[in-house]
Design a protein around this motif. Structure first.
Motif, PDB file in Angstrom:
ATOM      1  N   THR A 201       0.856  -1.185   0.000  1.00 11.52           N
ATOM      2  CA  THR A 201       0.000   0.000   0.000  1.00 11.52           C
ATOM      3  C   THR A 201       0.895   1.238   0.000  1.00 11.52           C
ATOM      4  N   GLU A 202       0.297   2.395  -0.045  1.00  6.86           N
ATOM      5  CA  GLU A 202       1.052   3.638  -0.024  1.00  6.86           C
ATOM      6  C   GLU A 202       1.329   4.122   1.399  1.00  6.86           C
ATOM      7  N   THR A 203       0.840   3.386   2.388  1.00  5.87           N
ATOM      8  CA  THR A 203       1.051   3.775   3.781  1.00  5.87           C
ATOM      9  C   THR A 203       2.177   2.956   4.397  1.00  5.87           C
ATOM     10  N   ALA A 204       2.755   3.480   5.458  1.00  5.80           N
ATOM     11  CA  ALA A 204       3.842   2.785   6.153  1.00  5.80           C
ATOM     12  C   ALA A 204       3.316   1.534   6.844  1.00  5.80           C
TER      13      ALA A 204
END
Length: 402
Positions: free
Chosen positions: A296-299
């Motif tokens: 995903t684009e999140t950490a």
């Protein structure tokens, strides 16, 4: 123990690995050994006598029925001249001939006629190496006191990969240099039960990802081979590794630190000596995912929890084995190792520097070995040689502590 002024007959049998034999001659001469070369007919199909004459500075021997040589019983002269006979590469055919006592060429004849120790460095296709006939021939030769070095695992000439690759010339010389002939049994280790760990562990993140380290397992596998050659009964508990277990060593494969802990503790109470050479992960993921974690684009954050301390738990056993730890350090090597020796109640610890071109994924190593009232430095040298020296040192410490 040294190859200085040792007289070595190097036999070369037929196989593509024969191209490495001239380098082996050069390395032996660099170690101050005197080398005379015997080529089989098959070997000459791959490399010429002139090449060996150039690197050995000695005449090369090829024929049993050479009228000029046999006027003085040349095969007997060579057999009596040798302090040691080394055959590299040793083909499957040559192993079979030696096992069954054939004497139909110069090399097999002088092996029958000599009282010098014989070392074989096999090289062949991995299927040939694992064939029941080859295994039976090797067992026969080993029961007669013939020593084997290798083969190692790796890419083979035919494009396949597996156990069957000739040991590298530097490693062969290191092993010979550590033995200077027949490998003696170390009295303190003879018939002792030795438990060794090797390699990395893999701690799963999800079904396709894991946490691991750069350990190849080479040091632990080399120690297992050295202990077996010293006369011990060796069990090797190893994390994932492409290496082939030495002959005579019982191999137990694991993946995670918890699995290694379970297998070691199940055997430790019956062991006389425990050597913890594995690079065990200090932490594992608290809750590995059952399915692949999608990008995903999140950490992403991983919760890590401590793994069981195999070395501490073995050292704490009331009637446990003589316990040897390893410390891989990037700084203050001796100070950190001394602290680990004391904190975990070890009998001995071997420390080495790790990092860029040090420790992991390299063939050489240097160890700082410490015990309660002493210290020694081993190396720098190939890991096979370091392993032999470490086993000798451990044997001496076992003798000293009763």
């Amino acid at each position: 123990m040294s190859l200085f002024a040792k007289r070595i007959v190097l036999g070369v049998s037929g196989g593509i690995a024969a191209y490495k034999a001239p380098d082996l001659v050069r390395r032996l001469r660099d170690a101050s050994a005197e080398v005379r070369v015997v080529l089989t007919q098959g070997a000459q199909a791959f490399i010429t006598p002139l090449t060996f004459q150039a690197v050995s500075h000695q005449p090369v021997h090829t024929d049993l029925l050479d009228p000029e040589a046999e006027a003085g019983m040349g095969h007997l002269e060579l057999a009596r001249w040798a302090d040691q006979i080394v055959i590299a590469p040793a083909s499957a055919d040559l192993l079979a001939k030696l096992a069954h006592g054939h004497a139909n060429d110069l090399l097999t004849t002088l092996c029958l006629a000599t009282e010098a120790p014989i070392t074989l460095c096999p090289a062949m296709n991995h299927i040939m190496w694992q064939a029941p006939a080859t295994e039976a021939n090797i067992h026969t030769l080993e029961t007669r006191g013939v020593r084997l070095l290798g083969p190692i695992e790796g890419p083979l000439a035919e494009g396949e990969s597996g156990p069957g690759r000739l040991m590298e010339p530097l490693d062969i010389v290191a092993a010979l240099n550590g033995a200077a002939g027949a490998v003696p049994s170390i009295a303190a280790l003879s018939d002792k039960r030795v438990l060794i760990t090797a390699g990395p562990t893999r701690e799963p993140i999800d079904p396709v990802r894991f946490l691991a380290n750069r350990s190849s397992g080479r040091m632990g596998f080399a120690i297992a081979e050295a202990a077996a050659r010293a006369g011990a009964q060796v069990t090797l508990v190893t994390g994932p590794s492409q290496l082939t277990a030495p002959r005579g060593v019982t191999r137990v494969d694991v993946e995670t630190a918890e699995q290694m802990h379970r297998e070691v503790l199940a055997r430790a109470a019956q062991a006389d000596l425990f050597i913890a050479a594995a690079a065990v992960a200090d932490y594992r993921v608290a809750a590995p995912a059952d399915q692949k974690v999608k990008k995903t684009e999140t950490a992403q954050h991983l919760e890590l929890v401590p793994n069981p301390d195999i070395l501490r738990d073995v050292a704490a056993l009331s009637d446990g084995p003589f316990t040897v730890g390893f410390a891989a350090e990037t700084q203050a090597i001796v100070d950190n190792a001394r602290r680990k020796l004391t904190d975990k109640g070890l009998d001995l610890i071997a420390a080495n520097a790790v990092g860029e071109q040090q420790g992991f994924d390299v063939s050489d190593n240097t160890l700082q070995v410490l015990w309660s009232d002493g210290q020694a430095t081993l190396g720098p040298a190939p890991k096979t040689q370091i392993a032999s020296e470490l086993i000798e040192l451990i044997g001496a410490r076992l003798d000293a502590t009763g």
